[in-house]
Write a protein that holds these residues in place. Structure first.
Motif, PDB file in Angstrom:
ATOM      1  N   ASP A 186       8.652   2.214  -0.281  1.00 32.21           N
ATOM      2  CA  ASP A 186       9.819   3.040   0.026  1.00 32.21           C
ATOM      3  C   ASP A 186      10.624   2.383   1.143  1.00 32.21           C
ATOM      4  OD1 ASP A 186      11.651   4.932   0.877  1.00 32.21           O
ATOM      5  OD2 ASP A 186      10.267   6.607   0.707  1.00 32.21           O
ATOM      6  N   PRO A 187      11.897   2.024   0.905  1.00 28.32           N
ATOM      7  CA  PRO A 187      12.694   1.342   1.930  1.00 28.32           C
ATOM      8  C   PRO A 187      12.790   2.122   3.243  1.00 28.32           C
ATOM      9  CG  PRO A 187      13.784   1.202  -0.198  1.00 28.32           C
ATOM     10  CD  PRO A 187      12.633   2.145  -0.366  1.00 28.32           C
ATOM     11  N   LYS A 188      12.862   3.440   3.183  1.00 23.79           N
ATOM     12  CA  LYS A 188      12.958   4.224   4.415  1.00 23.79           C
ATOM     13  C   LYS A 188      11.695   4.076   5.251  1.00 23.79           C
ATOM     14  CE  LYS A 188      16.162   7.754   2.710  1.00 23.79           C
ATOM     15  NZ  LYS A 188      16.371   9.219   2.456  1.00 23.79           N
ATOM     16  N   PHE A 189      10.550   4.145   4.592  1.00 23.01           N
ATOM     17  CA  PHE A 189       9.289   3.982   5.308  1.00 23.01           C
ATOM     18  C   PHE A 189       9.169   2.563   5.838  1.00 23.01           C
ATOM     19  CE2 PHE A 189       4.799   2.817   5.542  1.00 23.01           C
ATOM     20  CZ  PHE A 189       4.289   3.843   6.318  1.00 23.01           C
ATOM     21  N   ARG A 190       9.468   1.586   5.014  1.00 24.62           N
ATOM     22  CA  ARG A 190       9.349   0.190   5.429  1.00 24.62           C
ATOM     23  C   ARG A 190      10.248  -0.121   6.612  1.00 24.62           C
ATOM     24  NH1 ARG A 190       6.869  -3.181   1.580  1.00 24.62           N
ATOM     25  NH2 ARG A 190       7.884  -4.970   2.550  1.00 24.62           N
ATOM     26  N   ASP A 191      11.492   0.331   6.544  1.00 26.12           N
ATOM     27  CA  ASP A 191      12.444   0.049   7.619  1.00 26.12           C
ATOM     28  C   ASP A 191      11.998   0.682   8.934  1.00 26.12           C
ATOM     29  OD1 ASP A 191      13.923  -1.318   5.762  1.00 26.12           O
ATOM     30  OD2 ASP A 191      15.477   0.214   5.537  1.00 26.12           O
ATOM     31  N   LEU A 192      11.478   1.907   8.861  1.00 24.80           N
ATOM     32  CA  LEU A 192      11.022   2.607  10.062  1.00 24.80           C
ATOM     33  C   LEU A 192       9.910   1.834  10.752  1.00 24.80           C
ATOM     34  CD1 LEU A 192      10.855   5.167  11.901  1.00 24.80           C
ATOM     35  CD2 LEU A 192       9.195   6.072  10.258  1.00 24.80           C
ATOM     36  N   LEU A 193       8.926   1.377   9.983  1.00 26.97           N
ATOM     37  CA  LEU A 193       7.769   0.704  10.574  1.00 26.97           C
ATOM     38  C   LEU A 193       8.051  -0.753  10.901  1.00 26.97           C
ATOM     39  CD1 LEU A 193       5.148   2.256  11.131  1.00 26.97           C
ATOM     40  CD2 LEU A 193       6.512   3.349   9.355  1.00 26.97           C
ATOM     41  N   THR A 194       8.887  -1.416  10.106  1.00 32.44           N
ATOM     42  CA  THR A 194       9.257  -2.801  10.395  1.00 32.44           C
ATOM     43  C   THR A 194       9.986  -2.896  11.729  1.00 32.44           C
ATOM     44  OG1 THR A 194       9.383  -3.363   8.043  1.00 32.44           O
ATOM     45  CG2 THR A 194      10.545  -4.806   9.574  1.00 32.44           C
ATOM     46  N   ALA A 195      10.803  -1.896  12.020  1.00 33.06           N
ATOM     47  CA  ALA A 195      11.551  -1.881  13.283  1.00 33.06           C
ATOM     48  C   ALA A 195      10.636  -1.763  14.487  1.00 33.06           C
ATOM     49  CB  ALA A 195      12.554  -0.724  13.277  1.00 33.06           C
ATOM     50  N   GLN A 196       9.380  -1.351  14.255  1.00 36.27           N
ATOM     51  CA  GLN A 196       8.415  -1.223  15.349  1.00 36.27           C
ATOM     52  C   GLN A 196       7.502  -2.444  15.465  1.00 36.27           C
ATOM     53  OE1 GLN A 196       6.354   2.639  15.332  1.00 36.27           O
ATOM     54  NE2 GLN A 196       7.996   3.459  14.057  1.00 36.27           N
ATOM     55  N   GLY A 197       7.600  -3.366  14.512  1.00 35.07           N
ATOM     56  CA  GLY A 197       6.796  -4.580  14.583  1.00 35.07           C
ATOM     57  C   GLY A 197       5.710  -4.711  13.532  1.00 35.07           C
ATOM     58  N   TYR A 198       5.638  -3.778  12.598  1.00 35.50           N
ATOM     59  CA  TYR A 198       4.637  -3.847  11.533  1.00 35.50           C
ATOM     60  C   TYR A 198       5.199  -4.628  10.348  1.00 35.50           C
ATOM     61  CZ  TYR A 198       2.587   0.079  14.108  1.00 35.50           C
ATOM     62  OH  TYR A 198       2.060   0.880  15.082  1.00 35.50           O
ATOM     63  N   ASP A 199       4.392  -5.488   9.767  1.00 33.44           N
ATOM     64  CA  ASP A 199       4.750  -6.178   8.537  1.00 33.44           C
ATOM     65  C   ASP A 199       4.095  -5.397   7.407  1.00 33.44           C
ATOM     66  OD1 ASP A 199       5.504  -7.928   6.593  1.00 33.44           O
ATOM     67  OD2 ASP A 199       4.190  -9.570   7.208  1.00 33.44           O
ATOM     68  N   ILE A 200       4.886  -4.696   6.631  1.00 32.36           N
ATOM     69  CA  ILE A 200       4.351  -3.796   5.609  1.00 32.36           C
ATOM     70  C   ILE A 200       3.842  -4.596   4.412  1.00 32.36           C
ATOM     71  CG2 ILE A 200       4.829  -1.821   4.117  1.00 32.36           C
ATOM     72  CD1 ILE A 200       4.874  -1.272   7.149  1.00 32.36           C
ATOM     73  N   LEU A 201       2.617  -4.275   3.997  1.00 37.75           N
ATOM     74  CA  LEU A 201       1.975  -4.936   2.865  1.00 37.75           C
ATOM     75  C   LEU A 201       1.656  -3.901   1.786  1.00 37.75           C
ATOM     76  CD1 LEU A 201      -0.681  -7.015   4.853  1.00 37.75           C
ATOM     77  CD2 LEU A 201       1.604  -7.762   4.180  1.00 37.75           C
ATOM     78  N   SER A 202       1.253  -4.384   0.643  1.00 35.97           N
ATOM     79  CA  SER A 202       0.747  -3.535  -0.433  1.00 35.97           C
ATOM     80  C   SER A 202      -0.068  -4.448  -1.344  1.00 35.97           C
ATOM     81  CB  SER A 202       1.896  -2.886  -1.207  1.00 35.97           C
ATOM     82  OG  SER A 202       1.401  -2.024  -2.213  1.00 35.97           O
ATOM     83  N   SER A 203      -1.077  -3.889  -2.001  1.00 39.22           N
ATOM     84  CA  SER A 203      -1.915  -4.748  -2.838  1.00 39.22           C
ATOM     85  C   SER A 203      -2.680  -3.927  -3.852  1.00 39.22           C
ATOM     86  CB  SER A 203      -2.912  -5.522  -1.964  1.00 39.22           C
ATOM     87  OG  SER A 203      -3.944  -4.657  -1.514  1.00 39.22           O
ATOM     88  N   THR A 204      -3.267  -4.619  -4.800  1.00 41.18           N
ATOM     89  CA  THR A 204      -4.243  -4.003  -5.691  1.00 41.18           C
ATOM     90  C   THR A 204      -5.579  -3.910  -4.958  1.00 41.18           C
ATOM     91  OG1 THR A 204      -4.976  -6.117  -6.574  1.00 41.18           O
ATOM     92  CG2 THR A 204      -3.113  -5.040  -7.690  1.00 41.18           C
ATOM     93  N   PRO A 205      -6.485  -3.063  -5.406  1.00 38.19           N
ATOM     94  CA  PRO A 205      -7.826  -3.051  -4.815  1.00 38.19           C
ATOM     95  C   PRO A 205      -8.518  -4.408  -4.900  1.00 38.19           C
ATOM     96  CG  PRO A 205      -7.487  -1.060  -6.109  1.00 38.19           C
ATOM     97  CD  PRO A 205      -6.307  -1.955  -6.371  1.00 38.19           C
ATOM     98  N   ALA A 206      -8.324  -5.123  -6.014  1.00 41.24           N
ATOM     99  CA  ALA A 206      -8.977  -6.423  -6.206  1.00 41.24           C
ATOM    100  C   ALA A 206      -8.473  -7.456  -5.204  1.00 41.24           C
ATOM    101  CB  ALA A 206      -8.764  -6.925  -7.631  1.00 41.24           C
ATOM    102  N   ARG A 207      -7.172  -7.458  -4.959  1.00 44.02           N
ATOM    103  CA  ARG A 207      -6.617  -8.423  -4.001  1.00 44.02           C
ATOM    104  C   ARG A 207      -7.114  -8.133  -2.587  1.00 44.02           C
ATOM    105  NH1 ARG A 207      -0.673  -8.389  -1.594  1.00 44.02           N
ATOM    106  NH2 ARG A 207      -0.909 -10.096  -0.118  1.00 44.02           N
ATOM    107  N   PHE A 208      -7.170  -6.862  -2.238  1.00 43.32           N
ATOM    108  CA  PHE A 208      -7.681  -6.476  -0.918  1.00 43.32           C
ATOM    109  C   PHE A 208      -9.140  -6.897  -0.786  1.00 43.32           C
ATOM    110  CE2 PHE A 208      -8.252  -2.523   2.069  1.00 43.32           C
ATOM    111  CZ  PHE A 208      -8.623  -3.367   3.104  1.00 43.32           C
ATOM    112  N   ALA A 209      -9.931  -6.654  -1.820  1.00 46.01           N
ATOM    113  CA  ALA A 209     -11.351  -7.013  -1.782  1.00 46.01           C
ATOM    114  C   ALA A 209     -11.535  -8.518  -1.629  1.00 46.01           C
ATOM    115  CB  ALA A 209     -12.049  -6.510  -3.044  1.00 46.01           C
ATOM    116  N   ALA A 210     -10.692  -9.307  -2.294  1.00 47.06           N
ATOM    117  CA  ALA A 210     -10.782 -10.769  -2.200  1.00 47.06           C
ATOM    118  C   ALA A 210     -10.449 -11.251  -0.792  1.00 47.06           C
ATOM    119  CB  ALA A 210      -9.853 -11.415  -3.221  1.00 47.06           C
ATOM    120  N   LEU A 211      -9.412 -10.667  -0.179  1.00 48.25           N
ATOM    121  CA  LEU A 211      -9.047 -11.030   1.189  1.00 48.25           C
ATOM    122  C   LEU A 211     -10.166 -10.665   2.157  1.00 48.25           C
ATOM    123  CD1 LEU A 211      -6.952 -12.012   3.286  1.00 48.25           C
ATOM    124  CD2 LEU A 211      -6.102  -9.647   3.366  1.00 48.25           C
ATOM    125  N   LEU A 212     -10.772  -9.506   1.955  1.00 41.29           N
ATOM    126  CA  LEU A 212     -11.864  -9.074   2.817  1.00 41.29           C
ATOM    127  C   LEU A 212     -13.034 -10.059   2.744  1.00 41.29           C
ATOM    128  CD1 LEU A 212     -13.384  -7.120   4.627  1.00 41.29           C
ATOM    129  CD2 LEU A 212     -13.851  -5.697   2.622  1.00 41.29           C
TER     130      LEU A 212
END
Length: 326
Positions: A281-307
């Motif tokens: 959601d652009p509104k959510f992303r813009d709000l948090l990006t302005a505070q210094g967060y880099d917003i991510l999103s992933s599948t469960p499999a991609r998250f598990a692989a990174l972990l």
């Protein structure tokens, strides 16, 4: 019971179990969810979790209740979800690189297994660590701080949110790459360390970007370098570690949502879809990006692989830095 009767009975039990899972996923969620944040209120993780819980609740049409359970660098809250709460999708955990990939190599007993007892759902955000010093310290460049550390090895203190926290690990990596020796001062959480930095009781620390941006802008802290491969648009005048003369000292922290292992796959899929919608959601992303967060999103499999990848990498860093519970 003969073998045929046993087989029929087993098949019936399997069908009943599948039916229950399907019904659970179909009616999910029909009551409020608990969102466990295993860190103290007021830190960068908590600051992200609160608007995220509100947005996720709106998407799921259920209340998402924040429950802060800090302690042991996130272990207490994580073990609470992994071992004590049902595997039904109503208990969410905010996990991080620190708690999930570093702690297992430091704590002799976690109370749960990161890789066996938790199910990744989606990555949510990342944030770089920044080396900050008190406004009253004499250090205005990274080079000046390194020179001071080399003159008196082991005497210049740096605070962190606790042993094994990414703030601590950023400091350990910095020492390895800059060939300096600092004195680590662990606290019970990032906010406590930050308060002592502001009060002049410690001279420096690594902290998450969202936590320090307003303090740097107001002149209460001085940022010497960002532990990322690029500068932040929120603090464009702050060089990266490499630009300031210390290569390969990147410290970027990822966070994501997990549930207890055994949660019905349909529920995990539904949660992942809802989380993806919030994070996209652009509104959510813009709000948090302005505070210094880099917003991510992933599948469960991609998250598990990174972990799994960072679990191994952090184990190697812990060994090289000889980090252990004191």
């Amino acid at each position: 019971m003969n073998r045929r009767g046993f087989t029929v009975g087993a098949a019936a039990a399997l069908c009943l179990g599948a039916l229950k899972q399907a019904r659970a996923a179909g009616s999910y969620p029909d009551r409020p969810l608990t969102f466990v944040v295993p860190y103290p209120p007021g830190g960068a993780a908590d600051q992200f979790a609160r608007p995220y819980a509100q947005a996720l609740g709106d998407r799921l049409r259920q209340t998402v209740i924040i429950e802060n359970r800090p302690g042991a660098n996130g272990n207490i809250g994580s073990a609470y979800v992994a071992e004590r709460l049902p595997a039904d999708g109503y208990a969410l955990l905010l996990g991080s690189l620190s708690t999930l990939a570093i702690n297992p190599h430091i704590y002799p007993s976690m109370g749960y297994s990161v890789l066996d007892d938790l199910q990744p759902v989606s990555l949510t955000h990342s944030m770089p660590n920044v080396l900050v010093v008190g406004a009253d310290t004499p250090y205005r460049t990274l080079g000046q701080l390194i020179d001071a550390a080399r003159r008196k090895p082991g005497s210049l203190e740096f605070g962190s949110a606790g042993i094994g926290n990414t703030m601590h690990m950023a400091g350990e990596l910095f020492q390895l790459r800059a060939a300096v020796k600092l004195l680590h001062v662990p606290y019970k959480g990032g906010p406590e360390a930050l308060n002592d930095l502001l009060g002049g009781r410690i001279p420096m620390m690594f902290n998450n970007l969202p936590a320090i941006v307003p303090l740097v802008r107001s002149g209460k802290l001085r940022a010497l370098a960002i532990a990322d491969d690029k500068r932040s648009p929120l603090l464009p005048g702050v060089p990266t570690m490499a630009e300031a003369g210390v290569a390969d000292a990147t410290s970027v922290v990822w966070n994501g949502i997990l549930v207890r292992h055994g949660t019905p796959p349909g529920v995990v899929t539904q949660l992942n879809a809802a989380m993806g919608a919030v994070l996209g959601d652009p509104k959510f992303r813009d709000l948090l990006t302005a505070q210094g967060y880099d917003i991510l999103s992933s599948t469960p499999a991609r998250f598990a692989a990174l972990l799994r990848k960072d679990y191994a990498a952090m184990g190697d860093l812990v060994k090289r830095a000889n980090i252990r519970m004191e």
